[in-house]
Design a protein around this motif. Structure first.
Motif, PDB file in Angstrom:
ATOM      1  N   TYR A 244     -11.085  36.288  86.155  1.00  0.00           N
ATOM      2  CA  TYR A 244     -10.088  36.350  87.215  1.00  0.00           C
ATOM      3  C   TYR A 244      -9.681  37.788  87.483  1.00  0.00           C
ATOM      4  N   PRO A 251      -5.460  31.400  86.003  1.00  0.00           N
ATOM      5  CA  PRO A 251      -6.191  30.127  85.979  1.00  0.00           C
ATOM      6  C   PRO A 251      -6.744  29.901  84.573  1.00  0.00           C
ATOM      7  N   TRP A 308      -4.215  25.100  90.253  1.00  0.00           N
ATOM      8  CA  TRP A 308      -3.948  26.527  90.044  1.00  0.00           C
ATOM      9  C   TRP A 308      -3.629  27.222  91.373  1.00  0.00           C
TER      10      TRP A 308
END
Ligand SMILES: [Zn+2]
Length: 320
Positions: A244, A251, A308
């Motif tokens: 990420y 997430p 998310w």
């Protein structure tokens, strides 16, 4: 789930659902023209030398690409490549002239309150499951929550030359790793230095001779500029982790895949999106490039993904 037009559109069964999505695609086509996203009408001036282009490639449809992908994966064609997938709109051409398709699901683009999500598959052509999952996800309507609707733009096969060449390859039709070709800060000289020193000139990871030199890279950059996604999700394989690049809530888990940073690479989409465009990029690395995840896992990942995104969008709207 709450009432409302989208819920009705996506809950009345096959015919209406198909019609709703067909309308979405028509809206997408007009969006592409209005917003300057490359369309088939615009591409000739950007298309490569005609000598490089197979006339057959121009006749390909998303359904044909989907069918070819299923053959490569050696999975049955039953129920594949129909419905919404057949309604993809050609939005750009690859280096070798293969069409790149996009399709849209969820809220219409006129719904300004909708959270926009860009989902990319098969940026690396030999990661076949990433294209397959992106196609499967395009057949699932995004879930709705109490406060939020979603507009999703799917580009299931970003690198058709890599997927459909004589042998599937990571790179595009010019031997460039698209995920090292985005114009990140200091691309020159960092990308080439990284390629020489870290990969020992691995041809699978060649970043190109210049940043954003490839049609496919330019197309994704234009989509980010015009569609203005809240979140970008790029599906890869086979590392089996989430990577990420962005702020806000992390997430932690999508299906059975957990967060584990892969680091920062010059020219990567994650680096470009988060650092240069302020758009978080979630890279979903599936555990296998050939072995498919189950139908249950596909749906679980889709639900977790939007759980998310919902958290991220709430965080984002509070931060603004
Ligand atoms: Zn990859």
């Amino acid at each position: 789930m709450i009432g409302g037009r989208l819920v009705r559109e996506f809950s009345l069964g096959g015919a209406l659902r198909f019609k709703a999505r067909l309308m979405s695609c028509l809206v997408l086509a007009s969006f592409c023209c209005a917003q300057g996203v490359a369309t088939s009408a615009e591409t000739p001036s950007r298309a490569p030398d005609a000598a490089n282009v197979s006339p057959i490639a121009y006749k390909q449809t998303l359904t044909a690409q989907c069918g070819s992908l299923y053959r490569l994966l050696k999975v049955p064609m039953r129920d594949a490549c129909e419905g919404v997938i057949a309604q993809g709109v050609e939005v750009a051409r690859s280096h070798l002239g293969r069409p790149i398709f996009a399709l849209r699901t969820g809220a219409p683009l006129t719904d300004k309150s909708a959270t926009r999500v860009l989902i990319l598959g098969a940026v690396h052509g030999d990661e076949l499951t990433s294209g397959w999952l992106s196609l499967k996800w395009a057949d699932l309507a995004p879930p709705m929550t109490e406060k939020r609707t979603y507009s999703v733009l799917h580009v299931p096969i970003v690198n058709p030359d890599g997927v459909f060449g004589a042998k599937p390859s990571r790179t595009n039709g010019r031997g460039v790793d698209l995920n090292r070709n985005f114009p990140t800060p200091q691309w020159n000289p960092e990308a080439n230095r990284w390629w020489v020193n870290k990969t020992k000139r691995d041809p699978r990871r060649f970043p190109g001779h210049a940043a954003a030199s490839e049609f496919e890279t330019k197309y994704i950059m234009r989509v980010i500029e015009t569609f203005k996604p809240t979140v970008v999700v790029s599906v890869h394989a086979p590392l089996g982790v989430l990577d990420y690049d962005g702020g806000g809530p992390l997430p932690e888990r999508i299906g059975s895949i957990f967060l584990d940073s892969l680091g920062i690479y010059p020219g990567s989409l994650g680096h470009f999106g988060s650092r240069s465009r302020g758009v978080p990029v979630l890279t979903v690395e599936l555990p296998h490039a050939i072995n498919l995840v189950s139908t249950e896992e596909t749906k679980r990942m889709w639900r977790d993904l939007f759980a998310w995104i919902d958290k991220y969008a709430n965080y984002d709207s509070q931060a603004k």
